[in-house]
Design an enzyme around this catalytic site. Sequence first.
Site, PDB file in Angstrom:
ATOM      1  CB  SER A   8     -22.121 -38.590   3.260  1.00 37.67           C
ATOM      2  OG  SER A   8     -22.042 -37.303   3.842  1.00 37.67           O
ATOM      3  CG  HIS A  33     -26.425 -38.807   2.452  1.00 31.60           C
ATOM      4  ND1 HIS A  33     -27.667 -39.301   2.808  1.00 31.60           N
ATOM      5  CD2 HIS A  33     -25.979 -38.140   3.538  1.00 31.60           C
ATOM      6  CE1 HIS A  33     -27.948 -38.943   4.053  1.00 31.60           C
ATOM      7  NE2 HIS A  33     -26.937 -38.236   4.522  1.00 31.60           N
ATOM      8  CG  ASP A  35     -24.984 -35.232   5.518  1.00 31.31           C
ATOM      9  OD1 ASP A  35     -26.047 -35.777   5.866  1.00 31.31           O
ATOM     10  OD2 ASP A  35     -23.942 -35.870   5.266  1.00 31.31           O
ATOM     11  CG  MET A  37     -25.453 -30.408   9.041  1.00 33.83           C
ATOM     12  SD  MET A  37     -23.906 -30.887   9.827  1.00 33.83           S
ATOM     13  CE  MET A  37     -23.781 -32.600   9.262  1.00 33.83           C
ATOM     14  CG  HIS A  66     -29.624 -36.261   6.434  1.00 33.25           C
ATOM     15  ND1 HIS A  66     -28.623 -36.947   7.094  1.00 33.25           N
ATOM     16  CD2 HIS A  66     -30.611 -36.089   7.351  1.00 33.25           C
ATOM     17  CE1 HIS A  66     -28.995 -37.181   8.337  1.00 33.25           C
ATOM     18  NE2 HIS A  66     -30.180 -36.662   8.521  1.00 33.25           N
ATOM     19  CG  MET A  68     -29.224 -33.519   9.909  1.00 32.67           C
ATOM     20  SD  MET A  68     -27.522 -34.093   9.858  1.00 32.67           S
ATOM     21  CE  MET A  68     -27.194 -33.890   8.118  1.00 32.67           C
ATOM     22  CG  MET A 137     -29.663 -40.083  12.196  1.00 32.13           C
ATOM     23  SD  MET A 137     -28.727 -39.708  10.692  1.00 32.13           S
ATOM     24  CE  MET A 137     -27.127 -39.236  11.359  1.00 32.13           C
ATOM     25  N   GLY A 142     -24.723 -34.352  12.924  1.00 32.17           N
ATOM     26  CA  GLY A 142     -24.031 -33.066  13.057  1.00 32.17           C
ATOM     27  C   GLY A 142     -22.598 -33.085  12.555  1.00 32.17           C
ATOM     28  CG  PHE A 143     -19.908 -32.992  14.247  1.00 29.53           C
ATOM     29  CD1 PHE A 143     -19.237 -31.814  13.927  1.00 29.53           C
ATOM     30  CD2 PHE A 143     -20.833 -32.973  15.285  1.00 29.53           C
ATOM     31  CE1 PHE A 143     -19.481 -30.648  14.636  1.00 29.53           C
ATOM     32  CE2 PHE A 143     -21.083 -31.804  16.001  1.00 29.53           C
ATOM     33  CZ  PHE A 143     -20.399 -30.634  15.673  1.00 29.53           C
ATOM     34  CG  ASP A 175     -26.153 -40.592   7.577  1.00 23.65           C
ATOM     35  OD1 ASP A 175     -24.915 -40.641   7.433  1.00 23.65           O
ATOM     36  OD2 ASP A 175     -26.830 -39.560   7.432  1.00 23.65           O
TER      37      ASP A 175
HETATM   38  C1  DX5 Z   1     -23.929 -36.855  10.053  1.00 26.20           C
HETATM   39  C2  DX5 Z   1     -24.323 -36.958   8.596  1.00 26.20           C
HETATM   40  C3  DX5 Z   1     -23.672 -38.053   7.858  1.00 26.20           C
HETATM   41  C4  DX5 Z   1     -22.175 -37.957   7.757  1.00 26.20           C
HETATM   42  C5  DX5 Z   1     -21.659 -39.341   7.806  1.00 26.20           C
HETATM   43  O1  DX5 Z   1     -24.749 -35.943  10.688  1.00 26.20           O
HETATM   44  O2  DX5 Z   1     -25.727 -37.160   8.488  1.00 26.20           O
HETATM   45  O3  DX5 Z   1     -24.240 -38.220   6.571  1.00 26.20           O
HETATM   46  O4  DX5 Z   1     -21.720 -37.353   6.595  1.00 26.20           O
HETATM   47  O5  DX5 Z   1     -20.292 -39.262   7.798  1.00 26.20           O
HETATM   48  P1  DX5 Z   1     -19.346 -40.483   8.149  1.00 26.20           P
HETATM   49  O6  DX5 Z   1     -19.600 -41.542   7.114  1.00 26.20           O
HETATM   50  O7  DX5 Z   1     -18.009 -39.887   8.090  1.00 26.20           O
HETATM   51  O8  DX5 Z   1     -19.747 -40.966   9.523  1.00 26.20           O
HETATM   52 ZN    ZN Z   2     -26.551 -37.667   6.514  1.00 27.99          ZN
END
Ligand code: DX5
Ligand code: ZN
Length: 220
Positions: A8, A33, A35, A37, A66, A68, A137, A142-143, A175
């Site tokens: 990611s 991947h 993300d 947001m 992904h 979000m 998930m 979100g983070f 994830d």
């Molecule tokens: C969270 C994201 C993840 C995130 C995972 O909302 O969907 O893809 O990047 O990060 P780590 O591997 O640091 O938990």
């Molecule tokens: Zn993700």
Amino acid sequence: MSNKLAPSILAADFANLGNQVKAVVEAGADRIHIDVMDGHFVPNLSMGEPIVRSLRPVTKLPFEVHLMITNPDLFLEEFAAAGADTFIIHYEGNNNLHRTVQKAKLLGKKIGVAINPATPASLLETILPELDLVLIMTVNPGFGSQHFLPLTLPKITQVQAMLHHQSLHAEIEVDGGIDATTILMAHQAGATVFVAGTSIFKSPLGITRAMEQLSTSLTS
Ligand code: DX5
Ligand code: ZN
């Protein structure tokens, strides 16, 4: 199904994004991947279509986007044109999930549905035959850099059983908080695709050894 690693880029060094993607590709990543947001669906902002477009020439590996975001339907076309290969959309907050799934398919893209930690796996039963992938998930979205939530493990096994029951072959992806320890837990529960951000891009071992360590954990 063979195991796949999906780094990611949320945890990557954004000043050096192209090289960071090259590094995970060379280290054996299976897909990238990305993300997205919007500050509404999740309380954070990340990146959008220009990042996908800029990274597209860097690798031939599939990009999984992904989403979000509120109203993913409004953005599928632009992400598809930018070079997305797979869309992962959320079950939560989508009153017309089947429509979004169909739209992604009409664009010729693979489609996955993600569920948050508090969303029961059973809610996916009807949509399951339409999907290439289910994303469980393992943190609240979100983070990056959050702790893996073990309460999500039974849902992985539940989705595996639902797929088996319907003779389906969608991939099961996890994830959030995936590292050398939690990857094995998720694998034993039935996941075969593993998203990892922090444990790859921010590892003191460096990207290549961090990815080796994740792969080794799977075979231990
Ligand atoms: C969270 C994201 C993840 C995130 C995972 O909302 O969907 O893809 O990047 O990060 P780590 O591997 O640091 O938990
Ligand atoms: Zn993700």
